[in-house]
Design an enzyme around this catalytic site. Structure first.
Site, PDB file in Angstrom:
ATOM      1  N   CYS A   1       0.922  -1.191  -0.197  1.00  0.00           N
ATOM      2  CA  CYS A   1      -0.017  -0.046   0.002  1.00  0.00           C
ATOM      3  C   CYS A   1       0.812   1.230   0.142  1.00  0.00           C
ATOM      4  O   CYS A   1       1.497   1.455  -1.064  1.00  0.00           O
ATOM      5  CB  CYS A   1      -1.052  -0.115   1.011  1.00  0.00           C
ATOM      6  SG  CYS A   1      -2.460   0.990   0.809  1.00  0.00           S
TER       7      CYS A   1
ATOM      8  N   HIS B   1      -3.620  -4.960   0.220  1.00  0.00           N
ATOM      9  CA  HIS B   1      -2.972  -5.580   1.379  1.00  0.00           C
ATOM     10  C   HIS B   1      -3.402  -6.924   1.280  1.00  0.00           C
ATOM     11  O   HIS B   1      -4.257  -7.645   1.535  1.00  0.00           O
ATOM     12  CB  HIS B   1      -3.910  -5.227   2.561  1.00  0.00           C
ATOM     13  CG  HIS B   1      -3.400  -3.524   2.823  1.00  0.00           C
ATOM     14  ND1 HIS B   1      -2.789  -3.118   3.724  1.00  0.00           N
ATOM     15  CD2 HIS B   1      -4.136  -2.768   2.324  1.00  0.00           C
ATOM     16  CE1 HIS B   1      -2.585  -1.919   3.980  1.00  0.00           C
ATOM     17  NE2 HIS B   1      -3.662  -1.566   2.901  1.00  0.00           N
TER      18      HIS B   1
ATOM     19  N   GLU C   1      -1.872  -9.187   3.035  1.00  0.00           N
ATOM     20  CA  GLU C   1      -1.992  -9.796   4.471  1.00  0.00           C
ATOM     21  C   GLU C   1      -3.337 -10.178   4.841  1.00  0.00           C
ATOM     22  O   GLU C   1      -3.360 -10.968   5.999  1.00  0.00           O
ATOM     23  CB  GLU C   1      -0.962  -8.857   5.143  1.00  0.00           C
ATOM     24  CG  GLU C   1      -1.709  -7.527   5.689  1.00  0.00           C
ATOM     25  CD  GLU C   1      -1.529  -6.459   4.676  1.00  0.00           C
ATOM     26  OE1 GLU C   1      -1.397  -6.702   3.568  1.00  0.00           O
ATOM     27  OE2 GLU C   1      -2.006  -5.123   5.148  1.00  0.00           O
TER      28      GLU C   1
HETATM   29  N1  GLN Z   1      -1.681   6.720   2.972  1.00  0.00           N
HETATM   30  C1  GLN Z   1      -1.866   5.981   1.608  1.00  0.00           C
HETATM   31  C2  GLN Z   1      -3.380   6.155   1.036  1.00  0.00           C
HETATM   32  O1  GLN Z   1      -4.227   6.626   1.533  1.00  0.00           O
HETATM   33  C3  GLN Z   1      -1.723   4.617   1.740  1.00  0.00           C
HETATM   34  C4  GLN Z   1      -2.702   3.862   2.946  1.00  0.00           C
HETATM   35  C5  GLN Z   1      -2.190   2.509   3.203  1.00  0.00           C
HETATM   36  O2  GLN Z   1      -0.994   2.186   3.218  1.00  0.00           O
HETATM   37  N2  GLN Z   1      -2.940   1.708   3.762  1.00  0.00           N
HETATM   38  O3  GLN Z   1      -3.456   5.913  -0.295  1.00  0.00           O
END
Ligand code: GLN
Length: 539
Positions: A390, A516, A518
């Site tokens: 992410c 994600h 995970e």
């Molecule tokens: N802050 C980033 C976004 O909002 C990544 C979010 C995250 O790592 N879950 O896109």
């Protein structure tokens, strides 16, 4: 058989592992062929944990249907492979919001709206809800917090009423702690007795008491607890220290937990027999093999987590997914936290040394961002196995744009409003939002994998679904240029075209995912990307 309801409460202290115990109960019932779900009711006021700082509350887990929820749901899924939804996670805030909304719509017909019965009724309804939509044998409900907390009272009152209404279809399992007092050389049951008395003062008699203790518990001690707490002696069980939490189902089965639960729920012998026939016992074997492999794996693998939140709980699903994948590679994964706030150009080599693989972690806000970018540059240039998740993937793109495309001011518009090169930019639907809670791009979205990419080889599939939690995305106007310089988009959402995975084919393993992975890794189904990452680390 009617659906049976198992309520799990905790006493004496927090952090005794109620979530892992609820998951263990679920696993053991599944092993006997029963269909289950597990849900959590948390006493805090936040409507969901989406707005909570992970350092304070641990990771925010995301369900396939896009609900931000407590990290214990991650345990539930990793232990049982069930897919939880927004109906498996409630907080006081969410219940109150539901009731207050109803009040504003005038649906209480002029009545005074009160904690009892309106809040407790809303809790009861939601405690029963999952059982109505699915054909379930058991619904396991974990109550967050510790018995005696003021804010937990409405949940306990709801359980008291449900136990009365459901009769033999509802039981309460109470998890308590038995400390060892070195000065006396004795294990002490008094705190447990008090926590059960507290529960009884709310009108709840636990049916089964599980004693958490680092020491073996004698028959006499169990009998004593049984006698003081109005519980049958065979229903006082021991939750011992285990070398891995995944060993707990095995130990608790040996102590008779599933048998006790079935007995307490008045499940007939005929029903047990018919379920065990339909049961895929392979589960049991595979679980045992996994635990054996995990316990016997001695060779260590050191993975550096470049992030800014503490490692204990803030990246729980990532560390668990990594160590589960490690077990399948017969390795003991050791996760090391590398605080990105401390990484500079001058010390990066030193900060990152000694690891065999790296994860650039997810996150929000600009603290520690430059350190992550510096680390990404070092990892890319030194061709070290790296997985970006992410924000981690976004960092990989920003670093590449700065140092390979030559846009020195490249950034995410999350962190710079003035950059001429917003390689990561806010998604259209994320602009001008009034609420920050539950408004991100959340939950499962499809991703089409690119032929010949490392991602496709890892998944051995064309199309996958993975869970998301972000507001920003890779800005498509930079993609052609990035690809021409060696960083490709190897996964894309087939509808929106949003970039889901990036990688550098020329590197050994340098891959980032906007989603994600995970959140969809479990003990019996380790995640292909974590497995592929570790393959690369081991090569
Ligand atoms: N802050 C980033 C976004 O909002 C990544 C979010 C995250 O790592 N879950 O896109």
């Amino acid at each position: 058989m009617n659906t049976k309801f198992i309520f799990v409460t905790g006493g004496v202290a927090s952090s005794l592992g109620k979530g892992v115990m609820a998951s263990t109960i679920g696993r053991l019932l599944q092993n006997r062929g029963y269909k289950i779900t597990i849900q959590k009711f948390d006493p805090y006021i936040n409507v969901d944990p989406g707005t909570l700082n992970p350092n304070e509350h641990g990771e925010c887990y995301v369900t396939v249907d896009g609900y931000e929820c407590d990290l214990d749901l991650g345990h539930y899924e990793r232990f049982t492979d069930i897919k939880t939804t927004r109906w498996n996670s409630f907080t006081t805030g969410r219940i109150y919001m539901e009731v207050i909304d109803k009040e504003r719509r005038g649906e209480y017909g002029g009545k005074t709206v009160q904690v009892v019965p309106h809040i407790t009724n809303a809790i009861k309804e939601n405690m029963l809800r999952t059982s109505k939509d699915n054909d379930l044998d058991f619904v396991i409900t974990e109550i967050g917090g510790t018995v005696g907390d003021i804010e937990g009272l409405p949940f306990l009152e709801a359980i008291r009423q449900l136990k009365w209404e459901l009769g033999e279809d509802a039981i309460v399992v109470h998890l308590a702690y038995v400390p060892y007092i070195a000065a006396a050389g004795e294990l002490k049951t008094k705190p447990t007795q008090h926590s059960v008395k507290q529960l009884q003062s709310y009108g709840i008699q636990p049916d089964c008491i599980i004693l958490r203790s680092e020491h073996p518990l004698s028959v006499d001690l169990r009998r004593k607890v049984a006698g003081f707490c109005n519980v049958r002696p065979d229903c006082v069980l021991h939750s011992p220290d285990v070398s891995t939490i995944y060993e707990l189902p095995i130990r608790m089965h040996e102590d008779g937990l599933d048998e006790v639960i079935l007995k307490l729920c008045s499940v007939s012998a005929a029903d047990m027999a018919s379920h065990s026939l339909s049961c895929n016992n392979d589960f049991n074997e595979r679980w045992k093999n996994f635990v054996d492999l995990r316990v016997s794996a001695s060779e260590e693998l050191h993975i550096g987590f470049i992030g800014k939140y503490n490692l204990q709980d803030a990246y729980k699903s990532i560390t668990e997914s990594m160590s589960i994948a490690g077990t399948y590679k017969s390795r003991k994964v050791k996760c090391h936290f590398i605080d990105s706030e401390h990484i500079t150009e001058a010390n990066v080599a030193d900060q990152l040394k000694g690891m065999q693989g790296y994860v650039i972690c997810p996150g929000f806000g600009d603290r520690g961002i430059e350190g992550k970018i510096t680390a990404a540059k070092y990892l890319r240039e030194n061709n070290l196995p790296t997985l970006g998740i992410c924000l981690g993937m976004q960092i990989m793109a920003i670093e590449f744009a700065r140092n390979v495309l030559g846009y020195a001011d490249a950034h995410s518009s999350e962190f710079s409003k003035t950059t001429q090169h917003p390689v990561i930019d806010i998604m259209e639907e994320q602009k001008n939002l009034v609420y920050v809670g539950n408004t991100m791009r959340l939950g499962g979205y499809e991703c089409q994998l690119r032929e010949g990419s490392k991602a496709k080889t890892a998944y051995a599939d064309e199309k996958i679904v993975e869970r998301h939690r972000h507001r920003y995305e890779l800005n498509s106007i930079f993609i052609d240029e990035m690809e021409s310089k060696g960083m490709i988009v190897s996964g894309k959402n087939p509808r929106s075209g949003l970039a889901e995975i990036i990688e550098i084919p020329a590197n050994h393993w340098y891959l980032g995912t906007q989603f994600h992975p995970e959140y969809s890794s479990s003990v019996l189904n380790p995640h292909p990307l974590f497995l592929a990452f570790l393959d690369a680390v081991l090569k």
